[in-house]
Write a protein that holds these residues in place. Structure first.
Motif, PDB file in Angstrom:
ATOM      1  N   GLU A 110      40.618  43.542  31.966  1.00 36.95           N
ATOM      2  CA  GLU A 110      40.855  44.471  30.873  1.00 36.95           C
ATOM      3  C   GLU A 110      39.593  45.231  30.490  1.00 36.95           C
ATOM      4  OE1 GLU A 110      42.691  42.160  27.790  1.00 36.95           O
ATOM      5  OE2 GLU A 110      44.316  41.659  29.187  1.00 36.95           O
ATOM      6  N   LEU A 111      38.433  44.636  30.791  1.00 39.16           N
ATOM      7  CA  LEU A 111      37.170  45.275  30.414  1.00 39.16           C
ATOM      8  C   LEU A 111      36.646  46.199  31.510  1.00 39.16           C
ATOM      9  CD1 LEU A 111      35.432  42.070  29.031  1.00 39.16           C
ATOM     10  CD2 LEU A 111      36.503  43.886  27.704  1.00 39.16           C
ATOM     11  N   MET A 112      37.276  46.130  32.678  1.00 44.97           N
ATOM     12  CA  MET A 112      36.736  46.888  33.809  1.00 44.97           C
ATOM     13  C   MET A 112      37.302  48.301  33.866  1.00 44.97           C
ATOM     14  SD  MET A 112      36.754  43.878  36.638  1.00 44.97           S
ATOM     15  CE  MET A 112      36.539  44.930  38.044  1.00 44.97           C
ATOM     16  N   ASP A 113      36.667  49.104  34.712  1.00 45.27           N
ATOM     17  CA  ASP A 113      37.111  50.473  34.957  1.00 45.27           C
ATOM     18  C   ASP A 113      38.579  50.456  35.377  1.00 45.27           C
ATOM     19  OD1 ASP A 113      37.513  52.989  35.808  1.00 45.27           O
ATOM     20  OD2 ASP A 113      35.724  53.120  37.062  1.00 45.27           O
ATOM     21  N   PRO A 114      39.463  51.075  34.585  1.00 44.61           N
ATOM     22  CA  PRO A 114      40.911  50.987  34.893  1.00 44.61           C
ATOM     23  C   PRO A 114      41.243  51.514  36.289  1.00 44.61           C
ATOM     24  CG  PRO A 114      40.478  52.432  32.994  1.00 44.61           C
ATOM     25  CD  PRO A 114      39.179  51.838  33.375  1.00 44.61           C
ATOM     26  N   GLU A 115      40.403  52.400  36.786  1.00 41.72           N
ATOM     27  CA  GLU A 115      40.679  52.967  38.105  1.00 41.72           C
ATOM     28  C   GLU A 115      40.593  51.880  39.187  1.00 41.72           C
ATOM     29  OE1 GLU A 115      38.849  56.591  40.520  1.00 41.72           O
ATOM     30  OE2 GLU A 115      38.791  56.873  38.346  1.00 41.72           O
ATOM     31  N   ILE A 116      39.633  50.971  39.025  1.00 43.58           N
ATOM     32  CA  ILE A 116      39.474  49.884  40.000  1.00 43.58           C
ATOM     33  C   ILE A 116      40.676  48.942  39.921  1.00 43.58           C
ATOM     34  CG2 ILE A 116      38.040  47.920  40.675  1.00 43.58           C
ATOM     35  CD1 ILE A 116      35.657  49.349  39.463  1.00 43.58           C
ATOM     36  N   ILE A 117      41.043  48.599  38.698  1.00 38.47           N
ATOM     37  CA  ILE A 117      42.105  47.612  38.506  1.00 38.47           C
ATOM     38  C   ILE A 117      43.447  48.136  39.001  1.00 38.47           C
ATOM     39  CG2 ILE A 117      43.314  46.243  36.755  1.00 38.47           C
ATOM     40  CD1 ILE A 117      40.370  45.555  37.306  1.00 38.47           C
ATOM     41  N   ALA A 118      43.632  49.471  38.844  1.00 39.61           N
ATOM     42  CA  ALA A 118      44.916  50.039  39.224  1.00 39.61           C
ATOM     43  C   ALA A 118      45.050  50.198  40.733  1.00 39.61           C
ATOM     44  CB  ALA A 118      45.089  51.400  38.549  1.00 39.61           C
ATOM     45  N   ASP A 119      43.971  50.003  41.455  1.00 39.30           N
ATOM     46  CA  ASP A 119      43.987  50.240  42.895  1.00 39.30           C
ATOM     47  C   ASP A 119      44.713  49.105  43.616  1.00 39.30           C
ATOM     48  OD1 ASP A 119      43.506  50.799  45.484  1.00 39.30           O
ATOM     49  OD2 ASP A 119      41.405  51.332  45.197  1.00 39.30           O
ATOM     50  N   PRO A 120      45.899  49.389  44.149  1.00 40.00           N
ATOM     51  CA  PRO A 120      46.666  48.303  44.789  1.00 40.00           C
ATOM     52  C   PRO A 120      45.995  47.788  46.066  1.00 40.00           C
ATOM     53  CG  PRO A 120      47.724  50.429  45.170  1.00 40.00           C
ATOM     54  CD  PRO A 120      46.586  50.686  44.240  1.00 40.00           C
ATOM     55  N   GLN A 121      45.008  48.544  46.569  1.00 40.38           N
ATOM     56  CA  GLN A 121      44.317  48.069  47.768  1.00 40.38           C
ATOM     57  C   GLN A 121      43.549  46.784  47.467  1.00 40.38           C
ATOM     58  OE1 GLN A 121      42.142  51.234  49.913  1.00 40.38           O
ATOM     59  NE2 GLN A 121      42.985  52.589  48.375  1.00 40.38           N
ATOM     60  N   PHE A 122      42.978  46.726  46.251  1.00 36.18           N
ATOM     61  CA  PHE A 122      42.129  45.588  45.932  1.00 36.18           C
ATOM     62  C   PHE A 122      42.711  44.682  44.859  1.00 36.18           C
ATOM     63  CE2 PHE A 122      39.517  49.041  47.572  1.00 36.18           C
ATOM     64  CZ  PHE A 122      39.196  48.430  48.775  1.00 36.18           C
ATOM     65  N   TYR A 123      43.643  45.191  44.075  1.00 40.07           N
ATOM     66  CA  TYR A 123      44.355  44.344  43.134  1.00 40.07           C
ATOM     67  C   TYR A 123      45.847  44.524  43.395  1.00 40.07           C
ATOM     68  CZ  TYR A 123      39.981  43.401  40.830  1.00 40.07           C
ATOM     69  OH  TYR A 123      38.705  42.972  40.574  1.00 40.07           O
ATOM     70  N   PRO A 124      46.358  43.935  44.491  1.00 45.41           N
ATOM     71  CA  PRO A 124      47.752  44.140  44.882  1.00 45.41           C
ATOM     72  C   PRO A 124      48.705  43.586  43.837  1.00 45.41           C
ATOM     73  CG  PRO A 124      46.706  42.450  46.244  1.00 45.41           C
ATOM     74  CD  PRO A 124      45.636  43.047  45.416  1.00 45.41           C
TER      75      PRO A 124
END
Lengths: 280, 356
Positions: free
Chosen positions: B308-322
């Motif tokens: 929740e504290l991280m860059d939302p763009e990273i978290i939304a990336d299904p490549q790395f957070y499937p």
């Protein structure tokens, strides 16, 4: 065909070899100034990687550790190796001498992996704590055969008649060693020391096995970092190390040349005194 | 003789200088001996600023050592002679270390922040109840491709056999990883123990060899960034760095599923500073620190509060957070035991040596 050292072909060959040997180093140093952060493309000049090296106290600590181990290991190995070489030189029975020399050579050619693994087993078997001392002892161990091999030829070059003469004139064994034996093999001892120093400095395989408890050397550290891609900080550090060793070599040569000139000068003076018939 | 004495003295003087330098550094960093925490982690697998902050916050001093493979770390700890307070092995190595009684059982009353960890990453087969280990990072195995150089975008393991990738594919050099590609492409489990099927899988993998350009490890990252090859199989963390460096690169998790792997924090039996080790674990479990670390390292964090504290763009990336559905399809390596592991290794070696 007469082989001369300065024939054109030789020079070109030598030049190519030097280029091949030095190009990667200069390539590495060149990229240590790259602002881009990787070795892919040079985007601009920066000192930031050098700054990073000096700010990374852990890395500096590791460099100091590496140098300290190399210094002490080379010193100890030179002591033991020199006296070992003198002992081998004086062994009377030819067979025993051959045996000792072969044992020495086996240590020289045996793979580092084997030496490292067996030292690790030895240290853990006797319950020795891995760390500075275990690394130091291992480096001493693999450096001794090198020193022996550097010193032995000098011993064979030495004129035995000098020692006999000294003994005839009443020198005791300490005097023979300190006044005749050691001075005539000094060049061998020095090159043995420097060889041991460089061997210790860049050894990875043996060190890898016997480091522990937070103690690490540069080779091991760079290897672990390489897994995630070596950063340009390492390039900067390599450049600094290169300059450091260059300074060492130049300094050593300078001292040699200075000593030689002084000897020549002294020889000239003696010659002058003799030819002018000046009585002292 | 004089020359030698001068030489010896100068070496000793220089050594003394070095010793005082090391001493000064240790003092400047505040090492005194019993407050030291020895951490054994993968190379470049933590944000260095976190180490500094931990030292400031707790007063412990971190002596940080790195390793490059689970096997190297296992040997160092198993041989004794060392006292690491913290180590970070992968899942199959954790189960082996538990079996060999090398890990200290964790006292959960001393651990704060476990509730931040996604339950999906707790209580797994290699360490039931997390008696010995706490999740650190996790990731997947997948396909990285360069959209400039490839027309048919791969979506499954079976696509790797496609003729259009002739002499373009780079594989990660791991027996379980490569055999796993073959197994999953046929719908089998990654932990299959069936000799006949394994031999068939190896034969299938041999058919892939015309496509294979190289079977290497860490170098894949550099080659892909420099566009020396157009397609590769590697780990998600490596992929995140490649994607970061070269925007033409993309990471795909194959539709058949893939391997889900973990690196967990453990306390070896040989640890001396157990109190400090718990402090370190708690420090890393704090969402804020986990977030900083995940953004630096690039692997996926199991810490939900950190996300929740991280860059939302990273978290939304299904490549790395499937998505959960995609994770459902993934499988964790189990410790196969030396016999089956030997077979996997032998078959992989055959594939590697196969020439067509």
């Amino acid at each position: 065909m007469k082989l001369t050292s300065n024939s054109k072909g030789n020079n070109i060959f030598l030049f190519i070899i030097f280029v091949i040997l030095y190009l990667p180093i200069f390539y590495l140093i060149f990229y240590s100034f790259n602002a881009g952060g990787t070795m892919n493309q040079f985007t601009g000049f920066t000192w930031e990687h050098y700054q990073a090296v000096f700010e990374d106290t852990r890395l500096i600590g590791i460099v100091l550790n590496t140098l300290l181990v190399a210094m002490l290991a080379a010193l100890l190995a030179t002591f033991i190796g020199t006296f070992g070489a003198i002992y081998i030189y004086y062994v009377k029975k030819k067979q025993n001498k051959k045996l000792l020399l072969s044992l020495n050579s086996i240590l020289m050619v045996s793979p580092d992996v084997i030496i490292g693994a067996s030292l690790l087993i030895l240290f853990t078997l006797i319950g020795f704590n891995l760390g500075f001392v275990s690394v130091l002892l291992s480096h001493v161990a693999f450096s001794i055969p090198i020193v022996v091999l550097m010193v032995l030829p000098r011993l064979y070059e030495m004129k035995d008649s000098m020692i006999q003469a000294a003994e005839d004139l009443g020198a005791n064994s300490w005097q023979v060693i300190s006044r005749i034996l050691l001075p005539s093999i000094t060049p061998g001892i020095l090159s043995g020391f420097f060889m041991a120093f460089t061997y210790s400095l860049d050894d990875f395989v043996v060190t890898f096995f016997v480091t522990g408890n937070g103690f690490s050397t540069l080779a091991v550290e760079i290897y672990s970092r390489a897994r995630r891609g070596v950063s340009l900080e390492i390039n900067a550090l390599s450049a600094l190390m290169f300059i450091f060793t260059l300074a060492l070599v130049l300094g050593y040569n300078g001292i040699q040349i200075y000593g030689q000139k002084r000897r020549e000068k002294a020889a000239k003076t003696v010659h002058f005194i003799e030819s002018e018939g000046i009585s002292l | 003789m004089r020359k030698l004495l001068i030489g010896i003295l100068s070496v000793l003087a220089f050594s003394l200088l070095l010793v005082s330098g090391i001493d000064y550094l240790n003092h400047a960093q505040g090492f005194t001996g019993d407050n030291t925490l020895t951490v054994y982690n993968w190379g470049d697998y933590i944000d260095p600023s976190l180490l500094k902050e931990f030292e400031e916050e707790t007063g412990y001093k971190i002596s940080y050592e790195t390793f490059d493979s689970n096997e190297a770390m296992y040997t160092k700890i198993n041989q004794g002679g060392t006292s690491y307070d913290i180590a970070v092995p992968s899942e199959y190595m954790i189960s082996r270390m538990i079996e060999e009684n090398m890990l200290r059982e964790l006292d959960h009353s001393q651990i704060k922040g476990l509730e931040h960890i996604n339950p999906r990453f707790l209580d797994l087969s290699f360490d039931r109840g997390n008696d010995y280990s706490i999740p650190y990072f996790w990731g997947t195995l997948g396909i990285i491709y360069n959209d400039k150089m490839i027309e048919d975008i791969p979506t499954s393991w079976n696509d790797l056999w496609d003729d259009s990738y002739r002499n373009e594919l780079m594989l990660i050099d791991g027996a379980r990883e490569v055999m796993g590609i073959g197994l999953q492409s046929e719908g089998y489990s990654l932990n299959l123990k069936n000799k006949q099927i394994l031999v068939e899988i190896a034969a299938k993998l041999k058919e892939m060899t015309p496509n294979v350009k190289a079977i290497i490890a860490d170098e894949i990252k550099m080659y892909m960034i420099q566009e020396e090859a157009s397609i590769a199989v590697s780990f998600s963390g490596e992929a995140s760095e490649m994607v970061w460096e070269n925007e033409n690169l993309h990471y795909v998790i194959p539709e058949e599923g893939t391997n889900l792997w973990f690196d967990n924090i453990v306390i070896p039996k040989t640890a001396k500073n157990v109190e400090g080790a718990y402090a370190f674990i708690n420090f890393l479990l704090e969402p804020e620190n986990a977030a900083i670390n995940a953004e630096y390292v690039g692997y996926s964090t199991p810490n939900d509060a950190a996300k929740e504290l991280m860059d939302p763009e990273i978290i939304a990336d299904p490549q790395f957070y499937p998505s959960d559905a995609a994770i459902e399809n993934m499988e964790v390596y189990e410790n196969l035991g030396p016999e089956w592991l030997g077979l996997y290794n032998d078959l992989f070696l055959e594939v590697k040596m196969y020439r067509n």
